[in-house]
Design a protein around this motif. Structure first.
Motif, PDB file in Angstrom:
ATOM      1  N   GLU A  22       0.823  -1.206   0.000  1.00 60.13           N
ATOM      2  CA  GLU A  22       0.000   0.000   0.000  1.00 60.13           C
ATOM      3  C   GLU A  22       0.860   1.259   0.000  1.00 60.13           C
ATOM      4  OE1 GLU A  22      -3.921  -1.540   2.307  1.00 60.13           O
ATOM      5  OE2 GLU A  22      -2.123  -1.277   3.529  1.00 60.13           O
ATOM      6  N   TYR A  23       2.167   1.080   0.131  1.00 53.14           N
ATOM      7  CA  TYR A  23       3.106   2.190   0.076  1.00 53.14           C
ATOM      8  C   TYR A  23       4.322   1.711  -0.704  1.00 53.14           C
ATOM      9  CZ  TYR A  23       6.585   5.653   1.376  1.00 53.14           C
ATOM     10  OH  TYR A  23       7.554   6.610   1.332  1.00 53.14           O
ATOM     11  N   LEU A  24       4.774   2.543  -1.642  1.00 52.71           N
ATOM     12  CA  LEU A  24       5.903   2.197  -2.495  1.00 52.71           C
ATOM     13  C   LEU A  24       6.780   3.428  -2.643  1.00 52.71           C
ATOM     14  CD1 LEU A  24       7.196   0.197  -4.583  1.00 52.71           C
ATOM     15  CD2 LEU A  24       5.566   1.071  -6.223  1.00 52.71           C
ATOM     16  N   ALA A  25       8.090   3.262  -2.443  1.00 55.27           N
ATOM     17  CA  ALA A  25       9.039   4.357  -2.649  1.00 55.27           C
ATOM     18  C   ALA A  25      10.166   3.858  -3.540  1.00 55.27           C
ATOM     19  CB  ALA A  25       9.602   4.842  -1.315  1.00 55.27           C
TER      20      ALA A  25
ATOM     21  N   ASP B 142      11.017  -5.967   7.103  1.00 56.23           N
ATOM     22  CA  ASP B 142      10.483  -5.210   8.235  1.00 56.23           C
ATOM     23  C   ASP B 142      11.436  -4.101   8.681  1.00 56.23           C
ATOM     24  OD1 ASP B 142       8.091  -6.624   8.247  1.00 56.23           O
ATOM     25  OD2 ASP B 142       8.979  -8.228   9.443  1.00 56.23           O
ATOM     26  N   CYS B 143      11.848  -3.345   7.712  1.00 54.73           N
ATOM     27  CA  CYS B 143      12.761  -2.227   7.898  1.00 54.73           C
ATOM     28  C   CYS B 143      11.938  -0.937   7.916  1.00 54.73           C
ATOM     29  CB  CYS B 143      13.743  -2.242   6.721  1.00 54.73           C
ATOM     30  SG  CYS B 143      14.893  -0.888   6.648  1.00 54.73           S
ATOM     31  N   SER B 144      12.215  -0.058   8.844  1.00 55.62           N
ATOM     32  CA  SER B 144      11.491   1.219   8.880  1.00 55.62           C
ATOM     33  C   SER B 144      11.982   2.118   7.749  1.00 55.62           C
ATOM     34  CB  SER B 144      11.703   1.917  10.223  1.00 55.62           C
ATOM     35  OG  SER B 144      13.044   2.374  10.315  1.00 55.62           O
ATOM     36  N   LYS B 145      11.183   3.114   7.402  1.00 52.24           N
ATOM     37  CA  LYS B 145      11.617   4.080   6.383  1.00 52.24           C
ATOM     38  C   LYS B 145      12.878   4.800   6.853  1.00 52.24           C
ATOM     39  CE  LYS B 145       8.213   6.811   5.275  1.00 52.24           C
ATOM     40  NZ  LYS B 145       7.048   7.560   4.755  1.00 52.24           N
ATOM     41  N   TYR B 146      12.959   5.083   8.133  1.00 55.43           N
ATOM     42  CA  TYR B 146      14.138   5.752   8.690  1.00 55.43           C
ATOM     43  C   TYR B 146      15.398   4.901   8.486  1.00 55.43           C
ATOM     44  CZ  TYR B 146      17.414   7.582  12.135  1.00 55.43           C
ATOM     45  OH  TYR B 146      18.537   8.069  12.752  1.00 55.43           O
ATOM     46  N   ASP B 147      15.308   3.611   8.810  1.00 51.38           N
ATOM     47  CA  ASP B 147      16.462   2.719   8.636  1.00 51.38           C
ATOM     48  C   ASP B 147      16.825   2.556   7.159  1.00 51.38           C
ATOM     49  OD1 ASP B 147      16.778   2.341  11.350  1.00 51.38           O
ATOM     50  OD2 ASP B 147      15.565   0.512  11.393  1.00 51.38           O
ATOM     51  N   ALA B 148      15.811   2.485   6.294  1.00 53.30           N
ATOM     52  CA  ALA B 148      16.073   2.381   4.856  1.00 53.30           C
ATOM     53  C   ALA B 148      16.805   3.626   4.376  1.00 53.30           C
ATOM     54  CB  ALA B 148      14.761   2.192   4.099  1.00 53.30           C
TER      55      ALA B 148
ATOM     56  N   ASN C  37      21.103   7.999 -14.388  1.00 55.58           N
ATOM     57  CA  ASN C  37      19.852   7.259 -14.517  1.00 55.58           C
ATOM     58  C   ASN C  37      20.057   5.889 -13.890  1.00 55.58           C
ATOM     59  OD1 ASN C  37      18.409   9.269 -15.780  1.00 55.58           O
ATOM     60  ND2 ASN C  37      19.068   8.648 -17.811  1.00 55.58           N
ATOM     61  N   GLU C  38      19.870   5.848 -12.590  1.00 51.86           N
ATOM     62  CA  GLU C  38      20.115   4.621 -11.843  1.00 51.86           C
ATOM     63  C   GLU C  38      19.127   4.514 -10.687  1.00 51.86           C
ATOM     64  OE1 GLU C  38      23.923   2.398  -9.747  1.00 51.86           O
ATOM     65  OE2 GLU C  38      24.105   4.470 -10.374  1.00 51.86           O
ATOM     66  N   LEU C  39      18.511   3.347 -10.555  1.00 51.49           N
ATOM     67  CA  LEU C  39      17.604   3.065  -9.443  1.00 51.49           C
ATOM     68  C   LEU C  39      18.422   2.447  -8.318  1.00 51.49           C
ATOM     69  CD1 LEU C  39      14.689   2.875  -8.322  1.00 51.49           C
ATOM     70  CD2 LEU C  39      14.560   0.606  -9.356  1.00 51.49           C
ATOM     71  N   PHE C  40      18.447   3.112  -7.163  1.00 56.03           N
ATOM     72  CA  PHE C  40      19.211   2.622  -6.021  1.00 56.03           C
ATOM     73  C   PHE C  40      18.429   1.642  -5.159  1.00 56.03           C
ATOM     74  CE2 PHE C  40      21.880   6.747  -5.665  1.00 56.03           C
ATOM     75  CZ  PHE C  40      22.779   6.280  -6.588  1.00 56.03           C
ATOM     76  N   GLY C  41      17.152   1.946  -4.924  1.00 57.92           N
ATOM     77  CA  GLY C  41      16.412   1.132  -3.982  1.00 57.92           C
ATOM     78  C   GLY C  41      14.916   1.208  -4.165  1.00 57.92           C
ATOM     79  N   LEU C  42      14.264   0.253  -3.508  1.00 59.07           N
ATOM     80  CA  LEU C  42      12.826   0.066  -3.583  1.00 59.07           C
ATOM     81  C   LEU C  42      12.340  -0.261  -2.173  1.00 59.07           C
ATOM     82  CD1 LEU C  42      10.139  -0.827  -5.038  1.00 59.07           C
ATOM     83  CD2 LEU C  42      11.266  -2.990  -5.458  1.00 59.07           C
ATOM     84  N   TYR C  43      11.352   0.481  -1.699  1.00 54.00           N
ATOM     85  CA  TYR C  43      10.784   0.242  -0.376  1.00 54.00           C
ATOM     86  C   TYR C  43       9.298  -0.048  -0.539  1.00 54.00           C
ATOM     87  CZ  TYR C  43       9.675   0.983   4.571  1.00 54.00           C
ATOM     88  OH  TYR C  43       9.247   0.824   5.872  1.00 54.00           O
ATOM     89  N   LEU C  44       8.873  -1.206  -0.054  1.00 55.60           N
ATOM     90  CA  LEU C  44       7.471  -1.629  -0.129  1.00 55.60           C
ATOM     91  C   LEU C  44       6.956  -1.817   1.292  1.00 55.60           C
ATOM     92  CD1 LEU C  44       8.029  -4.496  -2.727  1.00 55.60           C
ATOM     93  CD2 LEU C  44       7.259  -2.178  -3.233  1.00 55.60           C
TER      94      LEU C  44
ATOM     95  N   SER D  54       4.611  -4.060   8.198  1.00 58.63           N
ATOM     96  CA  SER D  54       5.295  -5.064   7.373  1.00 58.63           C
ATOM     97  C   SER D  54       5.886  -4.322   6.176  1.00 58.63           C
ATOM     98  CB  SER D  54       4.302  -6.132   6.912  1.00 58.63           C
ATOM     99  OG  SER D  54       4.955  -7.122   6.168  1.00 58.63           O
ATOM    100  N   SER D  55       7.163  -4.586   5.913  1.00 60.55           N
ATOM    101  CA  SER D  55       7.821  -3.882   4.812  1.00 60.55           C
ATOM    102  C   SER D  55       9.004  -4.692   4.301  1.00 60.55           C
ATOM    103  CB  SER D  55       8.310  -2.500   5.263  1.00 60.55           C
ATOM    104  OG  SER D  55       9.358  -2.650   6.211  1.00 60.55           O
ATOM    105  N   ILE D  56       9.469  -4.308   3.134  1.00 61.67           N
ATOM    106  CA  ILE D  56      10.675  -4.891   2.564  1.00 61.67           C
ATOM    107  C   ILE D  56      11.430  -3.769   1.854  1.00 61.67           C
ATOM    108  CG2 ILE D  56       9.515  -5.654   0.460  1.00 61.67           C
ATOM    109  CD1 ILE D  56      11.433  -8.045   0.421  1.00 61.67           C
ATOM    110  N   PHE D  57      12.721  -3.713   2.102  1.00 63.76           N
ATOM    111  CA  PHE D  57      13.596  -2.733   1.468  1.00 63.76           C
ATOM    112  C   PHE D  57      14.569  -3.501   0.581  1.00 63.76           C
ATOM    113  CE2 PHE D  57      17.493   0.022   1.823  1.00 63.76           C
ATOM    114  CZ  PHE D  57      17.052   0.992   0.933  1.00 63.76           C
TER     115      PHE D  57
END
Length: 169
Positions: A93-96, A134-140, A104-111, A118-121
Protein backbone atom coordinates in the motif's frame (compact mmCIF):
# COMPACT_ATOMS: atom_id res chain seq x y z
CA UNK A 1 10.39 13.94 -13.64
CA UNK A 2 12.44 12.72 -16.61
CA UNK A 3 11.44 9.90 -18.98
CA UNK A 4 13.79 7.42 -17.27
CA UNK A 5 12.12 7.92 -13.88
CA UNK A 6 8.67 7.97 -15.47
CA UNK A 7 9.41 4.63 -17.16
CA UNK A 8 10.39 2.97 -13.86
CA UNK A 9 7.40 4.47 -12.07
CA UNK A 10 5.07 2.98 -14.69
CA UNK A 11 6.75 -0.45 -14.36
CA UNK A 12 6.61 -0.49 -10.57
CA UNK A 13 3.07 0.87 -10.58
CA UNK A 14 2.05 -2.04 -12.80
CA UNK A 15 3.98 -4.79 -11.01
CA UNK A 16 3.73 -3.78 -7.35
CA UNK A 17 0.98 -1.31 -6.38
CA UNK A 18 -1.87 -3.02 -4.49
CA UNK A 19 -0.31 -6.49 -4.93
CA UNK A 20 0.00 -9.00 -2.12
CA UNK A 21 3.32 -10.74 -1.56
CA UNK A 22 3.26 -14.16 0.10
CA UNK A 23 6.88 -15.33 -0.30
CA UNK A 24 10.36 -14.08 -1.06
CA UNK A 25 12.15 -16.57 -3.31
CA UNK A 26 15.93 -16.77 -3.34
CA UNK A 27 17.70 -18.95 -5.89
CA UNK A 28 20.55 -21.29 -4.96
CA UNK A 29 23.12 -22.99 -7.15
CA UNK A 30 22.67 -26.74 -6.72
CA UNK A 31 26.41 -27.45 -7.16
CA UNK A 32 27.56 -25.53 -4.10
CA UNK A 33 24.25 -24.53 -2.45
CA UNK A 34 25.32 -20.90 -2.70
CA UNK A 35 22.63 -18.25 -2.87
CA UNK A 36 22.56 -16.09 -5.99
CA UNK A 37 22.69 -12.53 -4.71
CA UNK A 38 21.87 -10.84 -8.01
CA UNK A 39 18.39 -12.29 -8.52
CA UNK A 40 15.25 -12.31 -6.40
CA UNK A 41 11.63 -13.32 -6.92
CA UNK A 42 8.63 -12.07 -4.99
CA UNK A 43 5.75 -14.53 -5.11
CA UNK A 44 2.32 -12.96 -5.10
CA UNK A 45 -0.63 -14.48 -3.28
CA UNK A 46 -2.07 -15.73 -6.59
CA UNK A 47 1.10 -17.78 -7.27
CA UNK A 48 2.52 -15.45 -9.93
CA UNK A 49 5.97 -13.93 -9.42
CA UNK A 50 7.82 -10.69 -9.91
CA UNK A 51 11.47 -11.35 -10.67
CA UNK A 52 14.25 -8.82 -10.15
CA UNK A 53 17.72 -9.21 -11.64
CA UNK A 54 20.69 -6.85 -11.34
CA UNK A 55 23.92 -6.89 -13.33
CA UNK A 56 25.02 -3.33 -13.77
CA UNK A 57 23.15 -0.14 -13.11
CA UNK A 58 19.46 -1.01 -13.22
CA UNK A 59 17.29 -4.00 -12.37
CA UNK A 60 15.46 -6.04 -14.98
CA UNK A 61 11.92 -7.10 -14.08
CA UNK A 62 10.16 -10.30 -15.16
CA UNK A 63 6.80 -11.90 -14.56
CA UNK A 64 8.07 -15.39 -15.47
CA UNK A 65 9.24 -18.12 -13.18
CA UNK A 66 12.74 -19.31 -13.86
CA UNK A 67 11.71 -22.72 -15.21
CA UNK A 68 8.92 -21.24 -17.36
CA UNK A 69 11.08 -18.75 -19.22
CA UNK A 70 14.65 -17.88 -18.18
CA UNK A 71 14.35 -14.12 -18.83
CA UNK A 72 17.59 -13.47 -16.94
CA UNK A 73 19.58 -16.11 -18.88
CA UNK A 74 20.71 -17.77 -15.63
CA UNK A 75 21.03 -21.23 -17.16
CA UNK A 76 23.91 -19.92 -19.28
CA UNK A 77 25.93 -19.75 -16.04
CA UNK A 78 24.31 -22.36 -13.79
CA UNK A 79 23.52 -25.99 -14.48
CA UNK A 80 20.82 -26.43 -11.84
CA UNK A 81 19.11 -23.88 -9.61
CA UNK A 82 16.59 -24.41 -6.85
CA UNK A 83 14.23 -22.06 -5.03
CA UNK A 84 14.33 -21.30 -1.32
CA UNK A 85 11.13 -19.62 -0.19
CA UNK A 86 10.78 -17.40 2.84
CA UNK A 87 7.22 -16.83 3.93
CA UNK A 88 6.60 -13.09 3.94
CA UNK A 89 3.12 -11.57 3.92
CA UNK A 90 2.78 -8.04 2.61
CA UNK A 91 -0.04 -6.11 1.00
CA UNK A 92 1.71 -3.29 -0.85
CA UNK A 93 0.00 0.00 0.00
CA UNK A 94 3.11 2.19 0.08
CA UNK A 95 5.90 2.20 -2.49
CA UNK A 96 9.04 4.36 -2.65
CA UNK A 97 11.64 4.39 -5.42
CA UNK A 98 15.05 5.97 -4.76
CA UNK A 99 17.01 7.19 -7.79
CA UNK A 100 20.46 8.68 -8.22
CA UNK A 101 20.52 12.46 -8.62
CA UNK A 102 23.51 12.23 -10.98
CA UNK A 103 22.81 9.22 -13.20
CA UNK A 104 19.85 7.26 -14.52
CA UNK A 105 20.12 4.62 -11.84
CA UNK A 106 17.60 3.07 -9.44
CA UNK A 107 19.21 2.62 -6.02
CA UNK A 108 16.41 1.13 -3.98
CA UNK A 109 12.83 0.07 -3.58
CA UNK A 110 10.78 0.24 -0.38
CA UNK A 111 7.47 -1.63 -0.13
CA UNK A 112 5.18 -1.48 2.91
CA UNK A 113 1.63 -1.98 4.05
CA UNK A 114 -0.45 1.04 5.06
CA UNK A 115 0.84 1.31 8.64
CA UNK A 116 4.39 0.09 7.80
CA UNK A 117 4.07 -2.84 10.22
CA UNK A 118 5.30 -5.06 7.37
CA UNK A 119 7.82 -3.88 4.81
CA UNK A 120 10.68 -4.89 2.56
CA UNK A 121 13.60 -2.73 1.47
CA UNK A 122 15.48 -3.79 -1.66
CA UNK A 123 18.80 -2.13 -2.42
CA UNK A 124 20.38 -2.51 -5.89
CA UNK A 125 24.18 -2.63 -5.70
CA UNK A 126 25.40 -3.06 -9.33
CA UNK A 127 25.95 -6.84 -8.99
CA UNK A 128 23.97 -7.65 -5.86
CA UNK A 129 20.47 -7.26 -4.50
CA UNK A 130 20.35 -6.57 -0.77
CA UNK A 131 17.07 -7.33 1.04
CA UNK A 132 15.97 -6.13 4.45
CA UNK A 133 12.59 -7.26 5.81
CA UNK A 134 10.48 -5.21 8.24
CA UNK A 135 12.76 -2.23 7.90
CA UNK A 136 11.49 1.22 8.88
CA UNK A 137 11.62 4.08 6.38
CA UNK A 138 14.14 5.75 8.69
CA UNK A 139 16.46 2.72 8.64
CA UNK A 140 16.07 2.38 4.86
CA UNK A 141 17.04 6.03 4.43
CA UNK A 142 20.09 5.57 6.66
CA UNK A 143 21.23 2.60 4.53
CA UNK A 144 20.79 4.66 1.36
CA UNK A 145 22.70 7.60 2.85
CA UNK A 146 25.52 5.34 4.01
CA UNK A 147 26.01 3.81 0.55
CA UNK A 148 25.09 6.70 -1.74
CA UNK A 149 25.63 9.93 0.20
CA UNK A 150 28.30 11.20 -2.21
CA UNK A 151 26.04 10.69 -5.22
CA UNK A 152 22.79 11.79 -3.60
CA UNK A 153 19.36 10.36 -4.28
CA UNK A 154 15.84 11.48 -5.03
CA UNK A 155 12.75 9.59 -3.89
CA UNK A 156 9.29 9.22 -5.36
CA UNK A 157 6.51 7.63 -3.35
CA UNK A 158 3.04 6.33 -3.94
CA UNK A 159 0.66 5.79 -1.06
CA UNK A 160 -2.57 3.88 -1.22
CA UNK A 161 -4.84 5.52 -3.82
CA UNK A 162 -2.65 8.61 -4.40
CA UNK A 163 -0.47 9.71 -7.31
CA UNK A 164 3.31 9.50 -7.36
CA UNK A 165 5.10 12.46 -5.81
CA UNK A 166 8.65 13.46 -5.01
CA UNK A 167 9.42 13.34 -1.28
CA UNK A 168 12.28 13.40 1.17
CA UNK A 169 12.26 9.76 2.17
Amino acid sequence: MNNYILSFIKKFDHFFVQKEISNIIFLHDEDDDERLDHVLFLEKDDGDVIGLYIRGMNPIISMNRLNDLDDFNLFASYEELFECKENFKLKIEYLALCFSTQYNELFGLYLANNDASSSIFILFLHDEIYVEKDCSKYDARRMLEKRFSAEGFITYEKKYETDWKQVSF
